[in-house]
Design a protein around this motif. Structure first.
Motif, PDB file in Angstrom:
ATOM      1  N   GLN A  60      27.718 -29.100 -28.177  1.00 52.19           N
ATOM      2  CA  GLN A  60      27.191 -27.890 -28.359  1.00 52.19           C
ATOM      3  C   GLN A  60      25.624 -27.642 -27.791  1.00 52.19           C
ATOM      4  O   GLN A  60      25.333 -26.597 -27.871  1.00 52.19           O
ATOM      5  N   LEU A  61      26.072 -28.231 -26.794  1.00 51.61           N
ATOM      6  CA  LEU A  61      24.113 -28.238 -25.811  1.00 51.61           C
ATOM      7  C   LEU A  61      24.349 -27.516 -24.590  1.00 51.61           C
ATOM      8  O   LEU A  61      23.836 -27.152 -24.115  1.00 51.61           O
ATOM      9  N   VAL A  62      25.788 -27.098 -24.316  1.00 50.09           N
ATOM     10  CA  VAL A  62      26.517 -26.424 -23.029  1.00 50.09           C
ATOM     11  C   VAL A  62      27.486 -25.627 -24.106  1.00 50.09           C
ATOM     12  O   VAL A  62      27.934 -25.905 -25.141  1.00 50.09           O
ATOM     13  N   PRO A  63      26.725 -25.037 -23.252  1.00 54.06           N
ATOM     14  CA  PRO A  63      27.809 -22.908 -23.363  1.00 54.06           C
ATOM     15  C   PRO A  63      29.579 -23.155 -23.382  1.00 54.06           C
ATOM     16  O   PRO A  63      29.919 -24.464 -22.210  1.00 54.06           O
ATOM     17  N   MET A 135      34.604 -31.389 -20.906  1.00 50.44           N
ATOM     18  CA  MET A 135      33.532 -30.760 -20.031  1.00 50.44           C
ATOM     19  C   MET A 135      33.819 -30.139 -18.915  1.00 50.44           C
ATOM     20  O   MET A 135      35.096 -30.927 -17.767  1.00 50.44           O
ATOM     21  N   PHE A 136      33.647 -28.669 -18.037  1.00 48.01           N
ATOM     22  CA  PHE A 136      34.578 -28.064 -16.991  1.00 48.01           C
ATOM     23  C   PHE A 136      33.737 -28.130 -16.302  1.00 48.01           C
ATOM     24  O   PHE A 136      32.538 -26.510 -16.262  1.00 48.01           O
ATOM     25  N   MET A 179      31.340 -22.670 -15.633  1.00 47.19           N
ATOM     26  CA  MET A 179      30.500 -24.415 -15.979  1.00 47.19           C
ATOM     27  C   MET A 179      30.874 -24.526 -17.545  1.00 47.19           C
ATOM     28  O   MET A 179      29.627 -23.313 -17.703  1.00 47.19           O
ATOM     29  N   GLY A 180      31.415 -24.742 -17.760  1.00 45.54           N
ATOM     30  CA  GLY A 180      31.322 -25.354 -19.947  1.00 45.54           C
ATOM     31  C   GLY A 180      31.681 -25.841 -20.248  1.00 45.54           C
ATOM     32  O   GLY A 180      32.605 -26.359 -19.685  1.00 45.54           O
TER      33      GLY A 180
END
Length: 269
Positions: A60-63, A135-136, A179-180
């Motif tokens: 939830q901290l990254v797009p 995560m990518f 990135m996300g």
């Protein structure tokens, strides 16, 4: 430090802060002084102690990346899938994203202040079939025969030109926007895919053979012992794409670039 490394650090810093907070380390708000020793815990209207806030999940901290639904039986010109199955030498329990790509190509792009420039680009597609969000944070590195490295570059002017030359209906993303978190693809007969492109304005025009290393498709890693007795070296599961270029450095064309034989290999790099 490369531009891509800086982008990765800026994206991962919030996760590091979360890990620090969840580890039990003290975390004080900047606008509040630390509580005095022996101070009572905050209480509600009835005098009961207030419950602690719910922890925030890392995803939830990254797009979350926007995926594009594509039918699996839809023809896709020149797009080759990589075998993403777990190999015997991999650690048990790792995840691997599904990856497809087109052969490396060259495109002329008008860049402000530089005029018309030749740009190498790798068009690719990623699908998360692991069953959970992943995560990518991709990293593309071109390496020539002498081992010289060329990190992919942010060239926003190239993205719309490349999209028009491949599939104008697909919203392809450049290095900054891709990135996300990738949500899992679970629909029957449909891939919820992310399309991206890695670009290079700087490369070795004289190289007859070169490789592109793609890191970020898996969480697999290995620790390699240092022969000198130092700290172990960490190597990450990485996809290596091999290419051959026929011709000289004076008239560089896409038609001169061919995939190697074999075209790719999973390595720890």
């Amino acid at each position: 430090m490369s531009t891509l490394s800086k982008r990765m650090i800026s994206l991962l810093l919030p996760l590091a802060g979360l890990a620090w907070a969840e580890s039990g380390a003290p975390c004080l708000a900047q606008d509040q002084p630390p509580a005095a020793a022996g101070a009572a815990a905050p209480q509600g209207p009835a005098g009961d102690a207030l419950p602690p806030p719910q922890p925030i999940r890392p995803d939830q901290l990254v797009p979350q990346l926007k995926t594009i639904p594509v039918r699996k039986d839809r023809p896709s010109y020149n797009l080759e899938w990589v075998d993403s199955s777990v190999q015997p030498r991999d650690k048990e329990g790792i995840w691997i994203l599904s990856f497809a790509y087109k052969p490396l190509r060259i495109q002329t792009v008008e860049i402000p202040g530089k005029g018309r420039q030749l740009v190498y680009y790798l068009y690719y597609k990623v699908v998360n079939r692991t069953g959970a969000p992943r995560m990518f944070v991709p990293q593309f590195t071109m390496v020539n025969e002498e081992g010289k490295r060329f990190d992919d570059q942010v060239i926003p002017e190239a993205i719309p030109v490349i999209r028009a030359h491949n599939d104008a209906t697909i919203d392809v993303q450049g290095a900054v926007n891709i990135m996300g978190m990738i949500p899992p693809s679970t629909k029957k007969g449909v891939d919820d895919a992310v399309f991206g492109v890695a670009t290079w304005q700087t490369w070795d025009r004289k190289a007859d053979r070169f490789s592109i290393y793609v890191r970020g498709l898996s969480d697999g890693y290995k620790e390699i012992a240092d022969p000198s007795g130092g700290k172990p070296v960490v190597k990450y599961k990485t996809l290596r794409l091999d290419f051959i270029r026929r011709g000289d450095e004076h008239n560089v064309r896409s038609e001169e670039i061919e995939v190697g034989s074999p075209p790719y290999e999973w390595v720890y790099w």
